[in-house]
Design a protein around this motif. Structure first.
Motif, PDB file in Angstrom:
ATOM      1  N   LYS A   1      44.241  38.187  44.567  1.00 21.62           N
ATOM      2  CA  LYS A   1      43.092  37.858  43.722  1.00 21.62           C
ATOM      3  C   LYS A   1      41.781  38.092  44.473  1.00 21.62           C
ATOM      4  O   LYS A   1      40.849  38.694  43.948  1.00 21.62           O
ATOM      5  CB  LYS A   1      43.199  36.407  43.257  1.00 21.62           C
ATOM      6  CG  LYS A   1      42.142  36.005  42.261  1.00 21.62           C
ATOM      7  CD  LYS A   1      42.424  34.636  41.672  1.00 21.62           C
ATOM      8  CE  LYS A   1      42.048  33.552  42.645  1.00 21.62           C
ATOM      9  NZ  LYS A   1      42.108  32.196  42.080  1.00 21.62           N
ATOM     10  N   VAL A   2      41.719  37.637  45.719  1.00 24.63           N
ATOM     11  CA  VAL A   2      40.511  37.819  46.531  1.00 24.63           C
ATOM     12  C   VAL A   2      40.250  39.299  46.777  1.00 24.63           C
ATOM     13  O   VAL A   2      39.129  39.780  46.620  1.00 24.63           O
ATOM     14  CB  VAL A   2      40.621  37.066  47.873  1.00 24.63           C
ATOM     15  CG1 VAL A   2      39.507  37.468  48.828  1.00 24.63           C
ATOM     16  CG2 VAL A   2      40.602  35.572  47.636  1.00 24.63           C
ATOM     17  N   GLU A   3      41.298  40.018  47.143  1.00 23.34           N
ATOM     18  CA  GLU A   3      41.159  41.432  47.473  1.00 23.34           C
ATOM     19  C   GLU A   3      40.654  42.243  46.287  1.00 23.34           C
ATOM     20  O   GLU A   3      39.859  43.152  46.448  1.00 23.34           O
ATOM     21  CB  GLU A   3      42.505  41.976  47.940  1.00 23.34           C
ATOM     22  CG  GLU A   3      42.451  43.423  48.389  1.00 23.34           C
ATOM     23  CD  GLU A   3      43.800  43.884  48.894  1.00 23.34           C
ATOM     24  OE1 GLU A   3      43.800  44.723  49.792  1.00 23.34           O
ATOM     25  OE2 GLU A   3      44.837  43.412  48.383  1.00 23.34           O
ATOM     26  N   HIS A   4      41.083  41.899  45.082  1.00 27.30           N
ATOM     27  CA  HIS A   4      40.718  42.695  43.912  1.00 27.30           C
ATOM     28  C   HIS A   4      39.492  42.171  43.177  1.00 27.30           C
ATOM     29  O   HIS A   4      38.959  42.852  42.311  1.00 27.30           O
ATOM     30  CB  HIS A   4      41.909  42.789  42.954  1.00 27.30           C
ATOM     31  CG  HIS A   4      43.014  43.589  43.555  1.00 27.30           C
ATOM     32  ND1 HIS A   4      44.110  42.990  44.140  1.00 27.30           N
ATOM     33  CD2 HIS A   4      43.173  44.913  43.707  1.00 27.30           C
ATOM     34  CE1 HIS A   4      44.904  43.932  44.610  1.00 27.30           C
ATOM     35  NE2 HIS A   4      44.368  45.103  44.370  1.00 27.30           N
ATOM     36  N   SER A   5      39.021  40.985  43.513  1.00 27.35           N
ATOM     37  CA  SER A   5      37.870  40.438  42.811  1.00 27.35           C
ATOM     38  C   SER A   5      36.543  40.909  43.402  1.00 27.35           C
ATOM     39  O   SER A   5      35.542  40.908  42.722  1.00 27.35           O
ATOM     40  CB  SER A   5      37.923  38.912  42.801  1.00 27.35           C
ATOM     41  OG  SER A   5      37.749  38.417  44.108  1.00 27.35           O
TER      42      SER A   5
ATOM     43  N   VAL B   1      35.969  41.906  53.102  1.00 29.76           N
ATOM     44  CA  VAL B   1      36.956  41.036  52.451  1.00 29.76           C
ATOM     45  C   VAL B   1      38.331  41.687  52.534  1.00 29.76           C
ATOM     46  O   VAL B   1      39.325  41.032  52.861  1.00 29.76           O
ATOM     47  CB  VAL B   1      36.572  40.762  50.976  1.00 29.76           C
ATOM     48  CG1 VAL B   1      37.696  40.050  50.253  1.00 29.76           C
ATOM     49  CG2 VAL B   1      35.289  39.950  50.910  1.00 29.76           C
ATOM     50  N   ARG B   2      38.400  42.971  52.282  1.00 28.62           N
ATOM     51  CA  ARG B   2      39.682  43.678  52.371  1.00 28.62           C
ATOM     52  C   ARG B   2      40.241  43.629  53.795  1.00 28.62           C
ATOM     53  O   ARG B   2      41.440  43.506  53.989  1.00 28.62           O
ATOM     54  CB  ARG B   2      39.541  45.104  51.884  1.00 28.62           C
ATOM     55  CG  ARG B   2      39.353  45.157  50.400  1.00 28.62           C
ATOM     56  CD  ARG B   2      39.146  46.558  49.913  1.00 28.62           C
ATOM     57  NE  ARG B   2      38.901  46.491  48.493  1.00 28.62           N
ATOM     58  CZ  ARG B   2      39.537  47.199  47.602  1.00 28.62           C
ATOM     59  NH1 ARG B   2      40.440  48.062  47.973  1.00 28.62           N
ATOM     60  NH2 ARG B   2      39.256  47.074  46.317  1.00 28.62           N
ATOM     61  N   ARG B   3      39.374  43.726  54.766  1.00 30.09           N
ATOM     62  CA  ARG B   3      39.788  43.642  56.162  1.00 30.09           C
ATOM     63  C   ARG B   3      40.358  42.266  56.489  1.00 30.09           C
ATOM     64  O   ARG B   3      41.374  42.134  57.161  1.00 30.09           O
ATOM     65  CB  ARG B   3      38.571  43.923  57.044  1.00 30.09           C
ATOM     66  CG  ARG B   3      38.864  44.772  58.218  1.00 30.09           C
ATOM     67  CD  ARG B   3      37.578  45.170  58.885  1.00 30.09           C
ATOM     68  NE  ARG B   3      37.752  44.782  60.264  1.00 30.09           N
ATOM     69  CZ  ARG B   3      36.812  44.442  61.073  1.00 30.09           C
ATOM     70  NH1 ARG B   3      35.576  44.427  60.675  1.00 30.09           N
ATOM     71  NH2 ARG B   3      37.071  44.127  62.301  1.00 30.09           N
TER      72      ARG B   3
END
Length: 80
Positions: free
Chosen positions: A19-23, A29-31
């Motif tokens: 959820k965090v990665e795609h929001s 954030v991806r790292r």
């Protein structure tokens, strides 16, 4: 840690990280998500023991305690 409990915990944390990665489309954030996933993979219990920590049989390792406390907590008013 019990295998079934571990699977439920791991699935819930991975859903949160997805959820965090795609929001947010921010490379940092991806790292962070990739770093947490790599750390958690190193601490997957083998035969009810964490090979990364050599945690005693049946106890949740410190890495998973921190991850579950941080990623699975619900704050008042926070969307599910």
């Amino acid at each position: 840690m019990d295998e079934m409990l571990f699977r439920v915990l791991a699935e819930a944390i991975n859903r949160y990280l997805d959820k965090v990665e795609h929001s947010v489309n921010i490379s940092e954030v991806r790292r962070m998500v990739a770093a947490w996933r790599a750390l958690l993979r190193q601490h997957v219990p083998a035969g009810c023991r964490c090979p990364g920590c050599r945690q005693r049989r049946g106890a949740m390792c410190g890495v998973w305690r921190v991850a579950s406390g941080f990623f699975l907590r619900r704050l008042p008013g926070e969307p599910t």
